[in-house]
Design a protein around this motif. Structure first.
Motif, PDB file in Angstrom:
ATOM      1  N   GLY A 157       0.804  -1.212   0.000  1.00 29.67           N
ATOM      2  CA  GLY A 157       0.000   0.000   0.000  1.00 29.67           C
ATOM      3  C   GLY A 157       0.833   1.254   0.000  1.00 29.67           C
ATOM      4  O   GLY A 157       2.007   1.245   0.378  1.00 29.67           O
ATOM      5  N   GLY A 158       0.202   2.344  -0.412  1.00 25.31           N
ATOM      6  CA  GLY A 158       0.885   3.626  -0.389  1.00 25.31           C
ATOM      7  C   GLY A 158      -0.041   4.741  -0.816  1.00 25.31           C
ATOM      8  O   GLY A 158      -1.106   4.494  -1.402  1.00 25.31           O
ATOM      9  N   ASN A 159       0.363   5.948  -0.509  1.00 28.04           N
ATOM     10  CA  ASN A 159      -0.373   7.153  -0.891  1.00 28.04           C
ATOM     11  C   ASN A 159       0.491   8.017  -1.793  1.00 28.04           C
ATOM     12  O   ASN A 159       1.725   8.028  -1.666  1.00 28.04           O
ATOM     13  CB  ASN A 159      -0.763   7.961   0.352  1.00 28.04           C
ATOM     14  CG  ASN A 159      -1.821   7.276   1.186  1.00 28.04           C
ATOM     15  OD1 ASN A 159      -2.530   6.394   0.710  1.00 28.04           O
ATOM     16  ND2 ASN A 159      -1.937   7.682   2.443  1.00 28.04           N
ATOM     17  N   SER A 160      -0.140   8.763  -2.670  1.00 28.10           N
ATOM     18  CA  SER A 160       0.562   9.682  -3.569  1.00 28.10           C
ATOM     19  C   SER A 160       1.534   8.869  -4.428  1.00 28.10           C
ATOM     20  O   SER A 160       1.118   7.956  -5.128  1.00 28.10           O
ATOM     21  CB  SER A 160       1.249  10.780  -2.755  1.00 28.10           C
ATOM     22  OG  SER A 160       1.653  11.842  -3.578  1.00 28.10           O
ATOM     23  N   LEU A 161       2.833   9.194  -4.405  1.00 26.07           N
ATOM     24  CA  LEU A 161       3.795   8.381  -5.142  1.00 26.07           C
ATOM     25  C   LEU A 161       3.649   6.914  -4.760  1.00 26.07           C
ATOM     26  O   LEU A 161       3.709   6.018  -5.613  1.00 26.07           O
ATOM     27  CB  LEU A 161       5.215   8.859  -4.856  1.00 26.07           C
ATOM     28  CG  LEU A 161       6.341   7.979  -5.390  1.00 26.07           C
ATOM     29  CD1 LEU A 161       6.371   7.982  -6.904  1.00 26.07           C
ATOM     30  CD2 LEU A 161       7.687   8.409  -4.824  1.00 26.07           C
ATOM     31  N   GLY A 162       3.442   6.652  -3.462  1.00 24.41           N
ATOM     32  CA  GLY A 162       3.299   5.272  -3.013  1.00 24.41           C
ATOM     33  C   GLY A 162       2.100   4.568  -3.611  1.00 24.41           C
ATOM     34  O   GLY A 162       2.125   3.351  -3.823  1.00 24.41           O
TER      35      GLY A 162
END
Length: 270
Positions: free
Chosen positions: A88-93
């Motif tokens: 999982g990740g947010n933005s670039l992630g």
């Protein structure tokens, strides 16, 4: 020492808990340490790491691609002898999570694709190029998000207005995370400029991996719309809008973010 050789790139990582591996990634590992690692380590083996160019990890010369970041993640798993993981990740992630699932589908148990879009609109691309120029001047980048429409003077802020002045915001400011050196920041943003997963939509439609696409209700309108488009391409997918939430959701609204992710994982037996 919590370092691994990930295909010739030294990566610093942290791990807590036991059970099914859950890898949360994107930028500096500290972004996940305050609110996600204590919570999710009650149920999973949580791993987070400094991506290339940040923290104590290596900073190889650019240019970089999203595929490079996904390969770093696979190499990290190999070094830690992890066959499969929730990624999982947010933005670039979030972009890396989707790329990882497509490039290494046999290594993913589930994907969390947070707070980003599958390709760049013209306004978004222009915004990213402006952010590169901002980084070259040594100024702070990604304070606001891209505009959705030409008539908008500016996009919404990345974090909730006033968050930096709250007790939590002041504490977060004491942590030495970030996007890395000036050149690492430029390399990171440049990797996002040409990111376009539309040619891979047929692969998404055949991917037998559950995916959560998550976005904040206070993010740019086009980010919300394109996130929904992305969700529709995945064979097994859920879509979640977090009300009253900005781009930096994992820190700005951690209770709802954690609940949405954990509920999704539970519904898929993970």
């Amino acid at each position: 020492m919590p370092y691994v050789d990930a295909g010739g790139i030294k990566l610093y990582y942290e791990s807590a808990g036991e059970g099914t591996p859950l890898i949360l990634q994107g930028h500096h590992h500290l972004g996940w340490m305050v609110f996600q690692l204590p919570y999710f380590s009650q149920f999973y083996r949580v791993i987070t790491f400094d991506r290339r160019g940040t923290g104590r990890s290596d900073d190889p010369p650019g240019p970089w691609t999203i595929a490079d970041f996904a390969k770093d993640l696979r190499n990290l798993m190999d070094a830690l002898e992890i066959d499969t993981a929730i990624v999982g990740g947010n933005s670039l992630g979030g972009a890396i999570s989707s790329q990882f699932g497509l490039d290494y589908p046999d290594r993913a148990l589930a994907l969390i694709v947070g707070h980003t879009t599958p390709y760049r609109r013209e306004l978004s691309r222009d915004w990213m190029l402006q952010q590169i120029e901002t980084a070259k001047r040594g100024e702070r980048v990604i304070v606001r998000q891209p505009r959705s429409f030409d008539w908008e003077e500016e996009g919404p802020p990345t974090a909730a207005p006033g968050f930096a002045e709250t007790e939590i915001g002041r504490y977060m400011a004491t942590l030495r995370g970030g996007l890395g050196s000036q050149q690492a920041t430029i390399n990171m943003i440049q990797s996002m400029v040409d990111f376009d997963q539309r040619p891979r939509y047929p692969e998404m439609q055949a991917l037998d991996v559950p995916v959560l696409v998550i976005v904040g209700g206070n993010e740019p309108q086009k980010t919300i719309e394109l996130s929904y488009e992305w969700h529709l391409q995945f064979k097994i997918s859920e879509f979640k809008i977090l009300p009253n939430t900005y781009h930096s959701a994992a820190a700005g609204n951690p209770i709802d973010w954690n609940s949405a992710v954990h509920g999704f994982l539970n519904r898929h037996g993970l």
